[in-house]
Design a protein around this motif. Structure first.
Motif, PDB file in Angstrom:
ATOM      1  N   UNK A 180     -42.741  19.151 -56.265  1.00 58.44           N
ATOM      2  CA  UNK A 180     -42.137  19.728 -57.466  1.00 58.44           C
ATOM      3  C   UNK A 180     -41.126  18.733 -58.010  1.00 58.44           C
ATOM      4  N   UNK A 181     -40.964  18.711 -59.337  1.00 63.17           N
ATOM      5  CA  UNK A 181     -39.933  17.890 -59.974  1.00 63.17           C
ATOM      6  C   UNK A 181     -38.724  18.755 -60.301  1.00 63.17           C
ATOM      7  N   UNK A 182     -37.553  18.211 -60.072  1.00 66.57           N
ATOM      8  CA  UNK A 182     -36.309  18.887 -60.439  1.00 66.57           C
ATOM      9  C   UNK A 182     -36.049  18.624 -61.917  1.00 66.57           C
ATOM     10  N   UNK A 184     -33.073  11.909 -54.341  1.00 64.60           N
ATOM     11  CA  UNK A 184     -33.497  12.260 -52.989  1.00 64.60           C
ATOM     12  C   UNK A 184     -34.566  13.330 -53.061  1.00 64.60           C
ATOM     13  N   UNK A 185     -35.207  13.606 -51.911  1.00 68.32           N
ATOM     14  CA  UNK A 185     -36.083  14.759 -51.778  1.00 68.32           C
ATOM     15  C   UNK A 185     -35.241  15.950 -51.333  1.00 68.32           C
ATOM     16  N   UNK A 186     -35.764  17.137 -51.547  1.00 70.43           N
ATOM     17  CA  UNK A 186     -34.992  18.348 -51.267  1.00 70.43           C
ATOM     18  C   UNK A 186     -34.652  18.529 -49.797  1.00 70.43           C
ATOM     19  N   UNK A 187     -35.329  17.813 -48.899  1.00 76.79           N
ATOM     20  CA  UNK A 187     -34.992  17.903 -47.474  1.00 76.79           C
ATOM     21  C   UNK A 187     -33.988  16.830 -47.057  1.00 76.79           C
ATOM     22  N   UNK A 188     -33.458  16.102 -48.054  1.00 79.58           N
ATOM     23  CA  UNK A 188     -32.432  15.107 -47.775  1.00 79.58           C
ATOM     24  C   UNK A 188     -32.940  13.701 -47.627  1.00 79.58           C
ATOM     25  N   UNK A 189     -34.234  13.511 -47.484  1.00 79.30           N
ATOM     26  CA  UNK A 189     -34.804  12.178 -47.333  1.00 79.30           C
ATOM     27  C   UNK A 189     -34.668  11.405 -48.648  1.00 79.30           C
ATOM     28  N   UNK A 229     -39.117  18.934 -53.269  1.00 76.92           N
ATOM     29  CA  UNK A 229     -38.706  18.734 -54.658  1.00 76.92           C
ATOM     30  C   UNK A 229     -38.106  17.346 -54.811  1.00 76.92           C
ATOM     31  N   UNK A 230     -38.610  16.605 -55.785  1.00 75.97           N
ATOM     32  CA  UNK A 230     -38.031  15.302 -56.106  1.00 75.97           C
ATOM     33  C   UNK A 230     -36.838  15.527 -57.023  1.00 75.97           C
TER      34      UNK A 230
END
Length: 325
Positions: free
Chosen positions: A147-149, A181-186, A202-203
């Motif tokens: 998903x895109x933010x 970042x990605x939604x998981x912090x990566x 989510x990007x």
């Protein structure tokens, strides 16, 4: 004369056959045989004797029952891959009994079937002999939903893959934004992701307020005075309208400042900066490319001592140039 006696033979259930009953004279010798059916064995005669065949001397009327017992067979289970799952139900069981066997998958896998295609789990099996049952396990499939933010970029399509597959995810920001970042912090981009579960990633993007605008040239936007500062050395990249890295702030910029080590301003760098009113050009600028400030409302330009760096006559293009104080 001798008495006559009868030996009556009987089977214990339908588990075998026995010699027919016999009538004979006193002290006659007869032979009795018990024959088990498939899956059973002769156990004993009802008087405790275990001989088979058995020789018997007639001394009285007798009833003898041939007793049978079920054979015991080994039921065993095994996994096709112990890393994927385990099995249970191993036992020694009597012929024609029912035994329950089962398969338990480890995380990331699921039970597929037994080796003969039977998919029951747990499974009831009837004992007919020694038998090994193999359970097969397959990898689970999971979906990585991307998903895109906001409308600030694009991201690789969602992917469905098997457990432990490695996929590549890429987030591409639109002009004026950068991947955060990605939604998981990566924060890796592109990112190698190992599929282990259903997940939504989510990007996330952020406005770019600073960055690179030449091989060794950098820019930074200051919201407080709505200015752009160019620092570093060497030439600025050339741009076309709408591709400038500060595009999100272009219509807000009021002032542009370059330090004394920048060498040039690239084509169309500030084209469209409609509120630009003040430009401070560093001493080492030796080239200002076409359409750098077109069209703007510039009221003041501070130039190096030598104004000949402009490849045009300023008064005939779009601004009035005054020498630096």
């Amino acid at each position: 004369d001798k008495n006559t006696y009868t030996v009556t033979t009987v089977c214990d259930g339908n588990y075998g056959t026995v010699s027919p009953s016999v009538t004979g004279e006193y002290l006659d010798t007869i032979t009795l045989t018990a024959a088990p059916t498939l899956g059973y064995y002769f156990s004993r005669w009802s008087d405790g004797n275990t001989d088979n065949p058995r020789t018997l001397e007639l001394v009285q009327d007798t009833i003898l029952t041939a007793e049978f017992a079920a054979n015991k067979y080994l039921i065993s289970t095994v996994s096709n891959d112990s890393k994927r799952g385990t099995t249970s139900g191993d036992t020694l069981a009597a012929y024609w009994d029912y035994v329950t066997i089962s398969a338990t998958a480890k995380y990331g896998y699921h039970f597929s079937s037994w080796e003969n295609g039977n998919a029951d789990n747990p499974r009831q099996v009837q004992v007919t002999g020694d038998k090994e049952y193999m359970a097969y396990f397959d990898k689970n499939t999971y979906t990585v939903t991307t998903v895109c933010d906001g409308n600030y970029g694009t991201v690789s399509p969602s992917v469905t893959g098997e457990y432990l597959d490695t996929i590549t995810l890429t987030a591409t920001p639109t002009s004026g934004y950068h991947f955060s970042r990605w939604s998981d912090g990566n924060t890796q981009n592109p990112r190698k992701y190992v599929v282990k579960k259903d997940v939504t990633l989510t990007a996330e993007f952020a406005q770019t307020v600073s960055g690179q605008c030449g091989d060794n040239l950098y820019w930074a936007y200051n919201e407080s005075d709505q200015s752009i500062a160019i620092t570093g050395t060497g030439d600025m990249y050339n741009y076309t309208s709408g591709t400038q890295p500060w595009i999100l702030f272009l219509e807000k910029i009021k002032k542009v400042t370059t330090d004394n080590t920048a060498a040039s301003l690239g084509t169309s760098a500030f084209e469209g900066a409609i509120r630009l009113a003040e430009v401070h050009i560093g001493a080492k600028i030796d080239m200002i490319e076409a359409n750098v400030f077109a069209p703007t409302t510039i009221r003041k330009v501070a130039l190096p001592t030598i104004a000949s760096v402009l490849p045009f006559t300023p008064s005939t293009v779009f601004l009035t140039v005054t020498s630096a104080p």
